[in-house]
Design an enzyme around this catalytic site. Structure first.
Site, PDB file in Angstrom:
ATOM      1  N   ARG A 167       0.799  -1.233   0.000  1.00 33.89           N
ATOM      2  CA  ARG A 167       0.000   0.000   0.000  1.00 33.89           C
ATOM      3  C   ARG A 167       0.829   1.280   0.000  1.00 33.89           C
ATOM      4  NH1 ARG A 167      -2.365  -3.416  -1.367  1.00 33.89           N
ATOM      5  NH2 ARG A 167      -4.202  -4.440  -0.517  1.00 33.89           N
ATOM      6  N   SER A 217     -10.562   0.190   3.672  1.00 36.28           N
ATOM      7  CA  SER A 217      -9.800  -0.108   4.888  1.00 36.28           C
ATOM      8  C   SER A 217      -9.125   1.148   5.411  1.00 36.28           C
ATOM      9  CB  SER A 217      -8.721  -1.151   4.592  1.00 36.28           C
ATOM     10  OG  SER A 217      -9.347  -2.369   4.260  1.00 36.28           O
ATOM     11  N   GLU A 287      -4.021   3.590   6.479  1.00 37.28           N
ATOM     12  CA  GLU A 287      -3.832   3.478   5.026  1.00 37.28           C
ATOM     13  C   GLU A 287      -4.376   4.752   4.377  1.00 37.28           C
ATOM     14  OE1 GLU A 287      -5.216  -0.207   3.177  1.00 37.28           O
ATOM     15  OE2 GLU A 287      -5.934   0.955   1.469  1.00 37.28           O
TER      16      GLU A 287
END
Ligand SMILES: Cc1cc2nc3c(=O)[nH]c(=O)nc-3n(C[C@H](O)[C@H](O)[C@H](O)COP(=O)(O)OP(=O)(O)OC[C@H]3O[C@@H](n4cnc5c(N)ncnc54)[C@H](O)[C@@H]3O)c2cc1C
Length: 295
Positions: A167, A217, A287
């Site tokens: 990520r 998320s 994130e």
């Protein structure tokens, strides 16, 4: 700016409608470029001291309630050229939604981009976040990218010039953004790609609150574990601060229950981090990208 441009410039534009969380104060200026050349020309003429931010489909950002001082470039619905350039190689501009990339490849009998089908962002956001799902990730199919600087300088970069991680990617300079990418796929079978996409979308619908305003998320999964498992085991599902609530369906998602402010989400993020740290000794890292001024 004193030079002409062809895109759309909005002043003092509330950003909540440009994010999947439906949260965010106003941008001083929001620019929607007509095309790649127009965007480059626009950047060449933005005042030297002006801060510049980029927004794709806003599906991984928390924009604070005070909004953004500076100019936001919004690629949603812009920079949307996508072409086959070789038997299994495609050129895609950054405003193209990930789902369209998956569909385009499937229609051409190319495999490798199916995982993108359910990611509700643009290719630009996916490049920046190294977005991934169900074992696939964006940079695994990148060959080269085209980047643009704050001054409008365009350059091509190879995948090997970036450090690729879960990520995240390193290698973009400050004030540098993606314009397009060349993606390398493989020859495949359209019907098995369609089946794969169908399965992935069904799995998503079963496990994620895809019809609620969220950013996906909120936290990265820590090494060897799942953020959702840690949050759920702290009893935080359904925990609400203001209009922000930990999803009952997936504990790593925070839902906007209608009137959430960014400060509610930030308070809930801080609470989750401190509970998970206290109970499991694990530091969760976000994130989602948080930008802008407090309200
Ligand atoms: C329901 C839901 C499910 C999701 N599922 C997944 C998933 O399975 N996997 C996953 O990885 N993510 C997932 N996400 C998160 C999100 O969709 C991805 O991170 C997506 O790639 C973000 O793209 P975007 O266009 O919305 O980026 P934005 O949210 O607009 O921007 C994200 C970041 O990218 C930067 N950015 C945008 N465009 C560019 C550009 N051209 N050049 C440089 N920087 C740029 C922005 O400045 C910002 O820092 C999900 C989100 C939601 C709401």
């Amino acid at each position: 700016m004193d030079k002409p441009y062809q895109g759309k410039l909005l002043l003092n534009e509330p950003l909540a409608r440009y994010t999947s969380w439906r949260i965010g104060g106003p941008a001083d200026r929001l620019y929607m470029p007509a095309d790649k050349a127009d965007l480059v020309a626009f950047l060449q003429h933005v005042d030297e001291g002006e801060a510049v931010f980029w927004l794709g489909l806003g599906s991984n950002v928390l924009i604070r309630d005070g909004g953004i001082r500076g100019t936001v470039i919004n690629t949603k619905g812009r920079l949307k050229t996508m072409q086959l350039i070789d038997s299994a190689t495609i050129y895609v501009e950054v405003g193209v939604p990930c789902a369209h990339v998956a569909r385009f490849c499937t229609d051409l009998g190319l495999t490798g981009a199916e995982f993108m089908a359910g990611i509700p962002g643009t290719l630009g956001g996916a490049l920046k976040m190294n977005a991934g799902a169900f074992g696939g990730e964006t940079w695994s199919i990148v060959d080269t990218v085209e980047v643009v600087s704050r001054q409008g300088g365009v350059a091509e970069r190879k995948k090997s010039q970036f450090d690729i991680a879960y990520r995240s990617i390193k290698g973009l300079a400050d004030n540098e953004w993606f314009l397009s990418a060349v993606l390398q796929l493989q020859k495949g079978d359209p019907s098995s790609s369609i089946q794969k996409i169908k399965g992935l979308l069904e799995q998503r619908a079963e496990t994620q609150p895809i019809n609620k305003p969220t950013c996906g998320s909120v936290f990265k999964n820590p090494q060897g574990d799942y953020a959702a498992r840690l949050i759920e085991s702290c009893g935080l599902k359904g925990h609400q601060i203001g209009g922000a609530c930990v999803s009952e369906k997936h504990a790593n998602f925070i839902e906007n229950r209608g009137d959430a402010r960014a400060e509610d989400v930030e308070a809930l993020i801080a609470l989750i981090q401190s509970k998970v740290k206290e109970i499991h000794g694990v530091q969760l890292h976000t994130e989602v990208c948080t930008i802008g001024e407090p309200g």
